[in-house]
Design a protein around this motif. Sequence first.
Motif, short mmCIF file in Angstrom:
data_model
loop_
_atom_site.label_atom_id
_atom_site.label_comp_id
_atom_site.label_asym_id
_atom_site.label_seq_id
_atom_site.Cartn_x
_atom_site.Cartn_y
_atom_site.Cartn_z
N VAL A 196 5.46 -8.56 5.34
CA VAL A 196 4.78 -7.05 5.14
C VAL A 196 3.18 -7.13 6.49
CG1 VAL A 196 1.90 -6.40 4.37
CG2 VAL A 196 3.48 -6.93 2.73
N ASN A 197 4.56 -6.40 7.39
CA ASN A 197 3.17 -5.97 8.84
C ASN A 197 2.24 -5.42 8.81
OD1 ASN A 197 5.60 -7.41 10.50
ND2 ASN A 197 7.10 -5.96 9.82
N ASN B 235 9.03 -5.34 3.86
CA ASN B 235 10.58 -4.88 3.91
C ASN B 235 10.75 -5.84 3.40
OD1 ASN B 235 11.06 -3.70 6.42
ND2 ASN B 235 9.73 -5.64 7.62
N THR C 121 3.73 -1.82 6.31
CA THR C 121 4.89 -1.74 6.24
C THR C 121 5.40 -3.04 5.76
OG1 THR C 121 5.61 -0.58 8.70
CG2 THR C 121 7.57 -1.62 7.51
N HIS D 27 0.23 -3.17 -4.52
CA HIS D 27 0.47 -1.31 -4.25
C HIS D 27 -0.79 -0.24 -4.34
CE1 HIS D 27 4.65 0.03 -1.84
NE2 HIS D 27 3.60 0.75 -3.12
N ASN E 177 -1.21 1.15 9.09
CA ASN E 177 -0.34 0.65 8.70
C ASN E 177 0.12 -0.32 7.96
OD1 ASN E 177 0.82 3.41 9.59
ND2 ASN E 177 0.44 2.60 11.74
N HIS F 11 6.81 -1.22 -5.63
CA HIS F 11 5.90 0.25 -5.06
C HIS F 11 4.95 -0.18 -6.50
CE1 HIS F 11 9.63 1.75 -2.68
NE2 HIS F 11 7.78 1.85 -1.93
#
Length: 131
Positions: A75-76, A91, A89, A116, A87, A111
């Motif tokens: 997670v970024n 992966n 992101t 989330h 933001n 998701h």
Amino acid sequence: MITVLASIQKDNYKTEIKSGSKSIISDEPHDMGGQNLGFTPSELLASSLASCTAITLKMYADRKKWDLAEAMIEVNFENEPRENLSNITMNIRIFGELDEVQRKRLLEIAHNCPIHRILQKPIEIVTHLKD
């Protein structure tokens, strides 16, 4: 309801976080005046999403008896306060004997992790100052 207690004392910026009998340390890095003893608050937020996603994938694969050998969630998280924008992101890498249909389904399931879903909704924070 989940209750978490964060306590900071004289040491910059070491914060002890407790929930029930469990505890962790949060801190800021040296360049921010901290001692770099634990995850920063932003890293804790990102790690909540990453770990929840990993657990959700594992639980789903286990129920389906799919061969999910490992799931790696990166997670970024970028916060842009001046633009009032954050933001995230994510992966996901999954390993195991999984066909393309299973892999796509696991992406859909990612998701559905509770964190989330929380992060995608408006959040109301009510703050009280207590004696």
